[in-house]
Design an enzyme around this catalytic site. Structure first.
Site, PDB file in Angstrom:
ATOM      1  CB  CYS A   1       4.495  -4.757 -19.483  1.00 29.16           C
ATOM      2  SG  CYS A   1       4.326  -5.675 -21.024  1.00 29.16           S
TER       3      CYS A   1
ATOM      4  CB  ALA B   1       1.392  -0.095  14.860  1.00 26.67           C
TER       5      ALA B   1
ATOM      6  CG  ASP C   1      -0.214   0.063   2.549  1.00 26.55           C
ATOM      7  OD1 ASP C   1       0.519   1.045   2.764  1.00 26.55           O
ATOM      8  OD2 ASP C   1      -0.363  -0.853   3.383  1.00 26.55           O
TER       9      ASP C   1
ATOM     10  CD  GLU D   1       0.217 -12.180  18.340  1.00 28.56           C
ATOM     11  OE1 GLU D   1       0.342 -13.068  17.479  1.00 28.56           O
ATOM     12  OE2 GLU D   1      -0.790 -12.020  19.043  1.00 28.56           O
TER      13      GLU D   1
ATOM     14  CB  CYS E   1       1.753  -3.134 -22.106  1.00 31.28           C
ATOM     15  SG  CYS E   1       3.186  -2.181 -21.531  1.00 31.28           S
TER      16      CYS E   1
ATOM     17  CG  ASN F   1       4.543  -7.447  15.979  1.00 31.62           C
ATOM     18  OD1 ASN F   1       3.844  -6.862  15.162  1.00 31.62           O
ATOM     19  ND2 ASN F   1       4.847  -8.718  15.839  1.00 31.62           N
TER      20      ASN F   1
ATOM     21  N   GLY G   1       5.375  -4.245  13.300  1.00 25.06           N
ATOM     22  CA  GLY G   1       4.212  -4.942  12.737  1.00 25.06           C
ATOM     23  C   GLY G   1       4.547  -5.955  11.670  1.00 25.06           C
ATOM     24  CB  THR G   2       7.120  -7.384  10.050  1.00 28.95           C
ATOM     25  OG1 THR G   2       7.362  -8.432   9.120  1.00 28.95           O
ATOM     26  CG2 THR G   2       8.374  -7.059  10.830  1.00 28.95           C
TER      27      THR G   2
ATOM     28  CG  HIS H   1       7.449  -7.915  -0.153  1.00 29.31           C
ATOM     29  ND1 HIS H   1       6.919  -8.507   0.967  1.00 29.31           N
ATOM     30  CD2 HIS H   1       8.693  -8.450  -0.279  1.00 29.31           C
ATOM     31  CE1 HIS H   1       7.793  -9.346   1.493  1.00 29.31           C
ATOM     32  NE2 HIS H   1       8.884  -9.322   0.761  1.00 29.31           N
TER      33      HIS H   1
END
Ligand code: OAD
Length: 240
Positions: A124, A227, A101, A211, A143, A209, A183-184, A116
């Protein structure tokens, strides 16, 4: 190794799905998370795209619509403010995210490394060019760069593909004097291994995090909670 003055000048921050959870973008591995409901092998691999491009594009179209409708939360905002505050005093916050995002950017972060990839970009498979992708992709699309039809995919990293920007990430890790993971889950490599690289360099490491993550025992310090609360509180200790 608890944090104390002199404050770190070069902070490496790794974020994951947990930083966007309170913006309404569900994480992957929590109970009821994305990969509990959908099979990643049928949706997030090059083989899945080759076998059933329409289903894969629809899945990412839904995720893109969700991301566009979401808003940054206080964790994203605090990271953007910390980037500016550290830069003002001659330091640097290197923000490496596994998230696809754009909530870090919309909160005001200027330099975001998306290892990522990004939902709002298309790629393309014929010409390898990338292009802005604010809306849905369709198997019938041409494309915008080479006009090939049926070759447009989201510019995200699928399982079995090489993450982006690995050289820049490695260089930033080598220069950092503080490592923070937010948060990972610590379940997906290479990102899950970065805390060990930081540890090998003997710099302080901190996990923020909901947890303990899978590699929680590798961190010097941990703060557990949402977070939106832990990130602003922790970053205030670095910049105030
Ligand atoms: P995960 O869904 O695996 O983990 C999210 C982490 O965030 C968990 O440790 C949660 O405990 C934590 N969390 C959830 N809500 C939180 C909150 N409100 N505040 C703080 N922490 C919270 O997501 P990632 O580790 O980012 O890759 O996943 C890594 C990669 O695996 C993703 O980039 C994606 C996924 O498969 C690909 O698609 C290639």
């Amino acid at each position: 190794m608890p944090l104390r003055a002199p404050f770190p000048k070069t902070v490496f921050v790794l974020t994951g799905a947990g930083v966007s959870a309170e913006s309404g973008l569900g994480p992957f591995r929590d109970r009821g998370g994305m990969w509990a409901r959908f099979d990643p092998m049928r949706l997030a691999t090059p083989e899945a795209f080759a076998a059933d491009p329409g289903t894969v594009l629809d899945f990412y179209n839904l995720r893109r619509r969700g991301a566009v409708a979401a808003a940054p939360n206080p964790a994203h905002v605090a990271l953007a403010q910390a980037e500016a505050a550290l830069a003002e005093r001659g330091g640097r916050l290197f923000l490496c995210t596994q998230n696809v995002d754009d909530l870090h950017e919309r909160a005001g972060s200027r330099a975001v490394v998306h290892m990522h990839g990004e939902l709002l970009k298309g790629r393309c498979t014929a010409c390898a060019g990338t292009f802005p992708c604010p809306g849905d992709l369709d198997v019938a699309d041409a494309c915008p760069l080479c006009s090939a039809v049926g070759t447009s995919r989201p510019d995200v990293v699928w399982f079995g593909e090489m993450p982006h920007h690995l050289d820049a990430i490695q260089a930033a890790l080598s220069a950092a004097d503080l490592f923070v993971a937010i948060g990972t889950s610590g379940a997906v490599y290479p990102a899950a291994g970065y805390v060990r690289l930081a540890q090998a360099r003997n710099i302080p490491t901190c996990e923020l995090n909901a947890e303990p993550s899978d590699n929680a025992n590798a961190f010097d310090e941990a703060r557990y909670g949402p977070a939106s609360e832990t990130v602003p509180a922790f970053l205030a200790t670095l910049t105030s």
